[in-house]
Scaffold this motif. Sequence first.
Motif, PDB file in Angstrom:
ATOM      1  N   ALA A 258       0.569  -1.145   0.247  1.00  0.00           N
ATOM      2  CA  ALA A 258      -0.238   0.101  -0.095  1.00  0.00           C
ATOM      3  C   ALA A 258       0.503   1.356  -0.072  1.00  0.00           C
ATOM      4  CB  ALA A 258      -0.950  -0.186   1.503  1.00  0.00           C
ATOM      5  N   ILE A 259       1.745   1.439   1.030  1.00  0.00           N
ATOM      6  CA  ILE A 259       2.941   2.701   0.746  1.00  0.00           C
ATOM      7  C   ILE A 259       3.900   2.654  -0.123  1.00  0.00           C
ATOM      8  CG2 ILE A 259       2.315   2.859   3.209  1.00  0.00           C
ATOM      9  CD1 ILE A 259       5.188   1.592   4.014  1.00  0.00           C
ATOM     10  N   SER A 260       4.020   1.624  -1.318  1.00  0.00           N
ATOM     11  CA  SER A 260       5.704   1.752  -2.531  1.00  0.00           C
ATOM     12  C   SER A 260       4.799   2.782  -3.130  1.00  0.00           C
ATOM     13  CB  SER A 260       4.824  -0.156  -3.119  1.00  0.00           C
ATOM     14  OG  SER A 260       5.101  -1.245  -2.229  1.00  0.00           O
ATOM     15  N   THR A 261       5.729   2.822  -4.093  1.00  0.00           N
ATOM     16  CA  THR A 261       5.207   4.335  -4.790  1.00  0.00           C
ATOM     17  C   THR A 261       6.119   3.168  -6.418  1.00  0.00           C
ATOM     18  OG1 THR A 261       6.625   5.524  -3.018  1.00  0.00           O
ATOM     19  CG2 THR A 261       6.621   6.232  -5.558  1.00  0.00           C
ATOM     20  N   PRO A 262       4.564   3.341  -7.107  1.00  0.00           N
ATOM     21  CA  PRO A 262       3.492   2.784  -7.000  1.00  0.00           C
ATOM     22  C   PRO A 262       3.033   1.818  -6.246  1.00  0.00           C
ATOM     23  CG  PRO A 262       3.291   2.309  -8.933  1.00  0.00           C
ATOM     24  CD  PRO A 262       4.815   2.793  -8.520  1.00  0.00           C
ATOM     25  N   PRO A 263       1.767   1.575  -5.552  1.00  0.00           N
ATOM     26  CA  PRO A 263       1.347   1.116  -4.534  1.00  0.00           C
ATOM     27  C   PRO A 263       1.014   0.158  -5.384  1.00  0.00           C
ATOM     28  CG  PRO A 263       0.059   3.087  -3.738  1.00  0.00           C
ATOM     29  CD  PRO A 263       0.538   3.404  -5.200  1.00  0.00           C
ATOM     30  N   VAL A 264       1.474  -1.835  -5.364  1.00  0.00           N
ATOM     31  CA  VAL A 264       1.530  -2.223  -5.360  1.00  0.00           C
ATOM     32  C   VAL A 264      -0.263  -2.986  -5.760  1.00  0.00           C
ATOM     33  CG1 VAL A 264       2.560  -4.833  -6.187  1.00  0.00           C
ATOM     34  CG2 VAL A 264       3.879  -2.985  -5.230  1.00  0.00           C
ATOM     35  N   LEU A 265      -1.419  -3.218  -6.276  1.00  0.00           N
ATOM     36  CA  LEU A 265      -2.820  -3.783  -6.913  1.00  0.00           C
ATOM     37  C   LEU A 265      -2.622  -4.726  -8.090  1.00  0.00           C
ATOM     38  CD1 LEU A 265      -3.845  -0.311  -5.230  1.00  0.00           C
ATOM     39  CD2 LEU A 265      -3.797  -1.703  -4.000  1.00  0.00           C
TER      40      LEU A 265
ATOM     41  N   GLY B  54     -11.214  15.985  -5.835  1.00  0.00           N
ATOM     42  CA  GLY B  54     -11.840  16.346  -4.513  1.00  0.00           C
ATOM     43  C   GLY B  54     -11.574  16.037  -3.510  1.00  0.00           C
ATOM     44  N   LEU B  55     -11.011  14.574  -3.500  1.00  0.00           N
ATOM     45  CA  LEU B  55     -10.708  14.087  -2.864  1.00  0.00           C
ATOM     46  C   LEU B  55      -9.011  13.606  -2.823  1.00  0.00           C
ATOM     47  CD1 LEU B  55     -12.435  10.488  -3.381  1.00  0.00           C
ATOM     48  CD2 LEU B  55     -13.117  12.015  -0.694  1.00  0.00           C
ATOM     49  N   LEU B  56      -8.155  13.570  -4.264  1.00  0.00           N
ATOM     50  CA  LEU B  56      -7.291  14.249  -3.838  1.00  0.00           C
ATOM     51  C   LEU B  56      -6.661  15.235  -3.927  1.00  0.00           C
ATOM     52  CD1 LEU B  56      -6.085  12.186  -7.662  1.00  0.00           C
ATOM     53  CD2 LEU B  56      -6.414  11.064  -5.581  1.00  0.00           C
TER      54      LEU B  56
ATOM     55  N   LYS C 246      -4.354   8.813  -0.891  1.00  0.00           N
ATOM     56  CA  LYS C 246      -4.055   9.689  -2.480  1.00  0.00           C
ATOM     57  C   LYS C 246      -4.010   8.633  -3.418  1.00  0.00           C
ATOM     58  CE  LYS C 246      -4.517  14.168  -0.488  1.00  0.00           C
ATOM     59  NZ  LYS C 246      -3.539  15.318  -0.303  1.00  0.00           N
ATOM     60  N   THR C 247      -2.601   7.710  -3.473  1.00  0.00           N
ATOM     61  CA  THR C 247      -1.572   7.015  -4.194  1.00  0.00           C
ATOM     62  C   THR C 247      -2.647   5.710  -4.515  1.00  0.00           C
ATOM     63  OG1 THR C 247      -0.531   6.375  -2.215  1.00  0.00           O
ATOM     64  CG2 THR C 247       0.538   8.184  -3.598  1.00  0.00           C
ATOM     65  N   VAL C 248      -3.421   5.237  -3.660  1.00  0.00           N
ATOM     66  CA  VAL C 248      -3.265   4.196  -3.677  1.00  0.00           C
ATOM     67  C   VAL C 248      -5.491   3.808  -4.864  1.00  0.00           C
ATOM     68  CG1 VAL C 248      -5.654   2.703  -2.386  1.00  0.00           C
ATOM     69  CG2 VAL C 248      -2.939   2.366  -1.651  1.00  0.00           C
ATOM     70  N   ILE C 249      -6.021   4.900  -4.026  1.00  0.00           N
ATOM     71  CA  ILE C 249      -6.942   5.634  -5.444  1.00  0.00           C
ATOM     72  C   ILE C 249      -7.052   6.060  -6.781  1.00  0.00           C
ATOM     73  CG2 ILE C 249      -8.950   7.066  -6.188  1.00  0.00           C
ATOM     74  CD1 ILE C 249      -8.603   7.846  -3.307  1.00  0.00           C
ATOM     75  N   THR C 250      -5.321   6.431  -7.268  1.00  0.00           N
ATOM     76  CA  THR C 250      -5.029   7.163  -8.390  1.00  0.00           C
ATOM     77  C   THR C 250      -4.314   5.384  -8.773  1.00  0.00           C
ATOM     78  OG1 THR C 250      -3.738   9.035  -7.407  1.00  0.00           O
ATOM     79  CG2 THR C 250      -3.187   8.177  -9.794  1.00  0.00           C
ATOM     80  N   GLN C 251      -3.971   4.864  -8.156  1.00  0.00           N
ATOM     81  CA  GLN C 251      -3.360   3.177  -8.897  1.00  0.00           C
ATOM     82  C   GLN C 251      -4.521   2.741  -8.521  1.00  0.00           C
ATOM     83  OE1 GLN C 251      -0.314   2.633  -9.958  1.00  0.00           O
ATOM     84  NE2 GLN C 251      -0.393   0.132 -10.572  1.00  0.00           N
ATOM     85  N   ILE C 252      -5.273   2.227  -8.042  1.00  0.00           N
ATOM     86  CA  ILE C 252      -6.424   1.292  -8.695  1.00  0.00           C
ATOM     87  C   ILE C 252      -7.683   1.644 -10.254  1.00  0.00           C
ATOM     88  CG2 ILE C 252      -9.015   1.470  -8.690  1.00  0.00           C
ATOM     89  CD1 ILE C 252      -8.842   1.896  -5.372  1.00  0.00           C
ATOM     90  N   TYR C 253      -7.386   2.951 -10.412  1.00  0.00           N
ATOM     91  CA  TYR C 253      -7.599   3.102 -11.883  1.00  0.00           C
ATOM     92  C   TYR C 253      -6.518   2.954 -12.843  1.00  0.00           C
ATOM     93  CZ  TYR C 253     -11.955   5.309 -10.675  1.00  0.00           C
ATOM     94  OH  TYR C 253     -12.594   6.274 -10.494  1.00  0.00           O
ATOM     95  N   ASN C 254      -5.511   3.337 -12.349  1.00  0.00           N
ATOM     96  CA  ASN C 254      -4.398   3.007 -13.078  1.00  0.00           C
ATOM     97  C   ASN C 254      -4.322   0.939 -13.071  1.00  0.00           C
ATOM     98  OD1 ASN C 254      -3.243   5.217 -13.385  1.00  0.00           O
ATOM     99  ND2 ASN C 254      -1.666   5.432 -11.963  1.00  0.00           N
ATOM    100  N   ALA C 255      -4.207   1.066 -11.879  1.00  0.00           N
ATOM    101  CA  ALA C 255      -3.990  -1.202 -12.501  1.00  0.00           C
ATOM    102  C   ALA C 255      -5.034  -1.716 -13.088  1.00  0.00           C
ATOM    103  CB  ALA C 255      -3.747  -1.492 -10.822  1.00  0.00           C
ATOM    104  N   ALA C 256      -6.613  -1.472 -13.572  1.00  0.00           N
ATOM    105  CA  ALA C 256      -6.668  -1.562 -14.440  1.00  0.00           C
ATOM    106  C   ALA C 256      -7.386  -1.081 -15.875  1.00  0.00           C
ATOM    107  CB  ALA C 256      -8.288  -2.065 -13.769  1.00  0.00           C
ATOM    108  N   SER C 257      -6.477  -0.337 -15.510  1.00  0.00           N
ATOM    109  CA  SER C 257      -6.997   0.510 -16.876  1.00  0.00           C
ATOM    110  C   SER C 257      -8.159   1.693 -16.562  1.00  0.00           C
ATOM    111  CB  SER C 257      -6.130  -0.063 -18.231  1.00  0.00           C
ATOM    112  OG  SER C 257      -5.272  -0.329 -18.466  1.00  0.00           O
ATOM    113  N   ILE C 258      -9.076   1.386 -15.842  1.00  0.00           N
ATOM    114  CA  ILE C 258     -10.076   2.352 -16.113  1.00  0.00           C
ATOM    115  C   ILE C 258     -10.435   3.846 -16.200  1.00  0.00           C
ATOM    116  CG2 ILE C 258     -12.351   2.395 -14.560  1.00  0.00           C
ATOM    117  CD1 ILE C 258     -10.944   0.110 -12.242  1.00  0.00           C
TER     118      ILE C 258
END
Length: 426
Positions: A42-49, A131-133, A143-155
């Motif tokens: 969770a705290i990695s850069t970027p988070p590993v999801l 707004g959350l970011l 904040k980085t987890v929210i961003t990575q959720i979208y990146n991890a699944a190309s959402i």
Amino acid sequence: MIQSPYLEDALKQHFRVGDSGKWKVDVEKDIDKIAASAASKAISTPPVLVVKSKIDKSGKTIYFAGDIETDLILRATFKRLCMQCGIKLPNREDIFNGIVEATSEASPFLVTKCDIKSFYESLNAEPIVRGLLVDTRTDTNLKTVITQIYNAASIDKSVAPRGLALSTVFAEIALRDFDRTIRKTSGVHRYFRYADDMIVFSLPDAEVIPTIENELAKLGLHLNDKTETCSVAAIGKLKPANASLPISNYTYLGYHIAAHEKVSSYTSRQFDISISEVKLKKRKTRIFLSLHAFMKDGDAGLLIDRLNYISTNQSIFKTRHTRGARKQKIRTGIHYNYPRCGHYPASQRGRVQKEHKAHELIELDVVLKNALQGPGSEFAATIASLPSTTQERLHTISFAQGFKKKLMKRYTRVRVAQICKVWGHE
């Protein structure tokens, strides 16, 4: 200072009953190891999801966690956002208690039921995420987890990812002002929303649909075409006196409500609540899917368990890996999923729930009996060839008795998986 939601001890609070079986791990033995791994990711850069997706039978994309660490991180993210944004998710039983109160009123009213078309796909999540970011209350790692959720699944950034609890938070934030507006609309005296499914109780002449459509349009959302309205009258005397009793019918959250239009002074309205036709049809489908599976595999024991599973109730015990009392029970099944079913007579002393006669479940029992031994049944000959003891066990299965007597059955998680497998694509 509020601590990060991704500390090891915080993540341990998000283990659930069934995680060991779901993720093929030993939570009892490896809880510290799993929590430490999740915290590190969770705290990695970027988070590993690991966020995966699938297409459901309606063609919609469903997103889900691909490993236990991601699942824990998503649960922790959801909980923190709910706390930060002051979100309390709608509770099915609380909502239906309100509907019981609204139905009991002896004055005339109009019931309007509608839902939002392709809600999660149509909701623009980008401004909410943005707004959350920028919110100073939002934890940096969150904040980085929210961003990575979208990146991890190309959402797509504008999409509220259906299937992830995060999308529920986005939905509640987006509809806050909408909910307030509908509740304050002239003529509306009760409004309930469960996710994207709404029901409104209003004065008989109040037109609420135009207001709902206009307010949704501001959010880029639209109603489905299956909007329903039901006018419930308040008749003092029937003319002629022996005329049949007029009843108005509507459904919500799996229940069918039959409201009597004949009312008396100083008493509540009489009404009956039963299981809705949609939910009965689902159980009926499962009866025949179970029988067809039996015709293929010949496993009578599994057939009995499947029919018992849908006609009785089960208890799930929480473990020490779940918040709350260690031995707390969660009851589910034919009775506990529909506890408000019953007869509610007119009363001067408030609402009284009487025994449910379960007429709709008796009809379902007839369907099961005909399928097992009816003269035109495709299954009757095979069932008749089974040992008499097996036939007797099949013939004693009853949806109505399962409801009335609150019959309980216990199964292992492995057995539940075997039972439910055949219903995967109903």
